[in-house]
Motif scaffolding. Structure first.
Motif, mmCIF file in Angstrom:
data_model
loop_
_atom_site.group_PDB
_atom_site.id
_atom_site.type_symbol
_atom_site.label_atom_id
_atom_site.label_comp_id
_atom_site.label_asym_id
_atom_site.label_seq_id
_atom_site.Cartn_x
_atom_site.Cartn_y
_atom_site.Cartn_z
ATOM 1 N N PRO A 1 18.568 -17.006 -26.534
ATOM 2 C CA PRO A 1 17.145 -17.054 -26.144
ATOM 3 C C PRO A 1 16.758 -18.132 -25.140
ATOM 4 C CG PRO A 1 17.305 -16.527 -28.453
ATOM 5 C CD PRO A 1 18.709 -16.792 -27.988
ATOM 6 N N ASP A 2 17.204 -19.374 -25.331
ATOM 7 C CA ASP A 2 16.814 -20.435 -24.389
ATOM 8 C C ASP A 2 17.320 -20.147 -22.981
ATOM 9 O OD1 ASP A 2 15.385 -21.856 -26.209
ATOM 10 O OD2 ASP A 2 16.946 -23.342 -26.636
ATOM 11 N N GLU A 3 18.546 -19.606 -22.889
ATOM 12 C CA GLU A 3 19.110 -19.268 -21.586
ATOM 13 C C GLU A 3 18.454 -18.010 -21.026
ATOM 14 O OE1 GLU A 3 21.716 -20.315 -18.447
ATOM 15 O OE2 GLU A 3 21.089 -21.379 -20.264
ATOM 16 N N LYS B 1 15.465 -17.083 -21.250
ATOM 17 C CA LYS B 1 14.183 -17.421 -20.617
ATOM 18 C C LYS B 1 14.377 -17.737 -19.137
ATOM 19 C CE LYS B 1 12.508 -19.527 -24.905
ATOM 20 N NZ LYS B 1 12.275 -20.815 -25.585
ATOM 21 N N LYS B 2 15.466 -18.441 -18.832
ATOM 22 C CA LYS B 2 15.762 -18.789 -17.435
ATOM 23 C C LYS B 2 16.102 -17.522 -16.643
ATOM 24 C CE LYS B 2 17.582 -23.320 -18.810
ATOM 25 N NZ LYS B 2 18.770 -24.198 -18.836
ATOM 26 N N GLU C 1 21.762 -24.906 -12.338
ATOM 27 C CA GLU C 1 21.967 -25.992 -13.301
ATOM 28 C C GLU C 1 22.594 -27.202 -12.614
ATOM 29 O OE1 GLU C 1 24.398 -26.919 -17.455
ATOM 30 O OE2 GLU C 1 24.146 -24.848 -16.779
ATOM 31 N N VAL D 1 7.894 -23.278 -17.836
ATOM 32 C CA VAL D 1 7.785 -22.829 -19.226
ATOM 33 C C VAL D 1 7.117 -21.465 -19.229
ATOM 34 C CG1 VAL D 1 6.790 -23.306 -21.482
ATOM 35 C CG2 VAL D 1 7.617 -25.200 -20.062
ATOM 36 N N ASP E 1 7.217 -19.366 -22.063
ATOM 37 C CA ASP E 1 6.927 -18.880 -23.415
ATOM 38 C C ASP E 1 5.929 -19.786 -24.126
ATOM 39 O OD1 ASP E 1 8.614 -21.045 -23.627
ATOM 40 O OD2 ASP E 1 9.664 -20.265 -25.390
ATOM 41 N N GLN E 2 4.893 -20.185 -23.422
ATOM 42 C CA GLN E 2 3.899 -21.086 -23.990
ATOM 43 C C GLN E 2 3.242 -20.476 -25.217
ATOM 44 O OE1 GLN E 2 1.013 -23.432 -21.495
ATOM 45 N NE2 GLN E 2 -0.415 -21.950 -22.350
ATOM 46 N N LYS F 1 6.593 -28.719 -32.807
ATOM 47 C CA LYS F 1 7.917 -28.432 -32.252
ATOM 48 C C LYS F 1 7.868 -27.282 -31.253
ATOM 49 C CE LYS F 1 12.701 -27.577 -33.686
ATOM 50 N NZ LYS F 1 13.614 -27.356 -34.830
ATOM 51 N N LEU F 2 7.013 -26.313 -31.511
ATOM 52 C CA LEU F 2 6.873 -25.150 -30.635
ATOM 53 C C LEU F 2 5.924 -25.408 -29.465
ATOM 54 C CD1 LEU F 2 6.654 -22.288 -33.324
ATOM 55 C CD2 LEU F 2 8.630 -22.921 -31.917
ATOM 56 N N ASN F 3 5.401 -26.637 -29.374
ATOM 57 C CA ASN F 3 4.481 -27.030 -28.291
ATOM 58 C C ASN F 3 3.248 -26.142 -28.239
ATOM 59 O OD1 ASN F 3 6.087 -29.187 -27.223
ATOM 60 N ND2 ASN F 3 7.455 -27.637 -26.341
#
Length: 434
Positions: free
Chosen positions: A14-16, A18-19, A320, A328, A330-331, A379-381
């Motif tokens: 998931p984190d990757e 998003k990019k 990278e 960001v 996924d706010q 944590k999820l901002n």
């Protein structure tokens, strides 16, 4: 038994992901500015689609193709590149018809497959973004495609890009050069690698593309394709250079560049970058060129074309390495905190209402204590928390808090359900809402 992904593939977590989404959406927006429309073709095709277009002496066909017989004994192949499948679709669906204004401009995104040694930015399953434009033989279209490639990579925040160009000329120019190359290489036949010996009389341009170090030494003295361009081919290439100069797009001419596929004619190009993340010296990040004649090879009418392909894995490694900052995407607008089991229904109603209004919202699904819920929101901002406890439930209100400023207000639940955007405008300033 321990299950693992196949060698040469990757799990995009998931984190990757998003990019990747950011890169894909940026490409979509830019292609739309240039009036390119998306096309989606099958992940596998008849083997002949690729063997005919890529060339039966190319590495792709002879060494790297994932081909197989299906249950109907048809010879199929996973696509090793995007252009051939798009051309097949172009011909089969008669996009060359008069009802389709020219040039026909399309782009694609998706998985490709080549059986080769996995390394940084190069996998057996890899992902490609590409564009194709059909119906115009004008040098202006060549330049538009190159400019779009440079534009796209600049949008991603990359630096140190170098555009390298060459011309392979038309069929007549290639035929003249082919013979000159055979005449030069024949005396060195016994010194060539086994692959180059096979290719010499079938397609000597492939020898120029050899990865064998001794082959590379031999071809250093080979004649240049630019010396064999006929008048029309030279005129086309001169105009391409003139237009690039006019647009102030720097470029380097590399007369030894031939590209790895047989279908290219006239202008070819590579966009390169000097990054140790992809190897020593300049390495290619985006490449393409003109392929007049390819549509006819797959049964269509005489129809010029040009395009490029961009490898996603290599792009992500490069971004990278250059420390490109990703926005960001996924706010989380609001996290709804419920204190007490009896608030579950109301928190669920609020979350669903916010989502229906276009807000990104979430709540607890693990029956955690309030402290743990607030910790998760942080944590999820989350921009805002919306809290309901027993007292709020009785009063039919909720506590809305800006996580940025700490400002808290008590708001009727009905107002939140009716229009949360109005609540934010009424009680919070722009900085808190951002």
């Amino acid at each position: 038994m321990r299950y693992q992904r196949p060698k040469g593939t990757a799990d995009i977590l998931p984190d990757e992901a998003k990019k990747w989404t950011y890169v894909e959406e940026t490409a979509r927006m830019l292609f739309n500015d240039y009036r390119y429309q998306e096309i989606r073709t099958p992940m596998f095709e008849n083997f002949d689609v690729f063997s005919r277009t890529s060339g039966d002496t190319s590495d792709i066909v002879t060494k790297e193709m994932y081909d197989f017989k299906d249950k109907g004994d048809r010879h199929m192949s996973l696509r090793p590149e995007g252009t051939a499948g798009v051309v097949r679709a172009f011909v089969e669906n008669k996009l060359y018809g008069p009802e389709h204004p020219r040039p026909i401009k399309v782009f694609y995104m998706g998985s490709m497959f080549r059986y080769e040694r996995p390394q940084s930015g190069r996998q057996r399953e890899f992902h490609q973004i590409g564009v194709e434009a059909f119906g115009s033989n004008e040098p202006e279209l060549d330049v538009e495609v190159m400019a779009m490639g440079m534009d796209l990579l600049s949008h991603f925040g990359l630096s140190g890009l170098k555009l390298t160009i060459n011309s392979l000329g038309d069929q007549a120019s290639r035929a003249a050069y082919r013979q000159a190359l055979i005449d030069y290489l024949d005396p060195h036949f016994d010194e060539l690698s086994e692959d180059s010996k096979v290719r010499l009389h079938k397609n000597p341009l492939r020898v120029l593309d050899s990865k064998d170090k001794h082959d590379q030494e031999i071809v250093k003295g080979a004649p240049s394709i630019l010396d064999y361009l006929n008048e029309d081919s030279k005129k086309h290439f001169d105009q391409v250079k003139h237009l690039l100069d006019a647009l102030k797009i720097p470029y380097v001419i590399d007369p030894d560049m031939v590209r790895g596929l047989d279908y290219y004619t006239h202008t070819i190009f590579e966009i390169m970058v000097d990054s140790k993340a992809l190897g020593e010296g300049y390495t290619t990040i985006c490449a393409g060129g003109r392929y007049n004649g390819l549509v006819e090879q797959l049964g269509g009418p005489e129809m010029p074309g040009i395009g490029f392909g961009l490898g996603m894995e290599r792009l992500m490694v490069l971004m990278e390495a250059q420390k490109v900052k990703f926005p960001v995407l996924d706010q989380l607008d609001a996290y709804v905190v419920g204190i007490g089991e009896q608030t579950s229904l109301e928190t669920l109603q609020i979350v669903q209402s916010l989502r229906s209004d276009g807000f990104a919202a979430d709540r607890d699904y693990l029956d955690r204590k309030p402290k743990a819920q607030f910790k998760t929101a942080n944590k999820l901002n989350a921009q805002f928390t919306i809290t309901i406890g027993e007292s709020e439930l009785k009063a039919k209100t909720a506590n809305v808090k800006s996580m940025a400023s700490g400002k808290e207000v008590t708001v009727p639940i009905s107002e939140i359900l009716q229009d949360f955007d109005t609540v934010l405008t009424k009680y919070f300033n722009d900085k808190e809402i951002d």
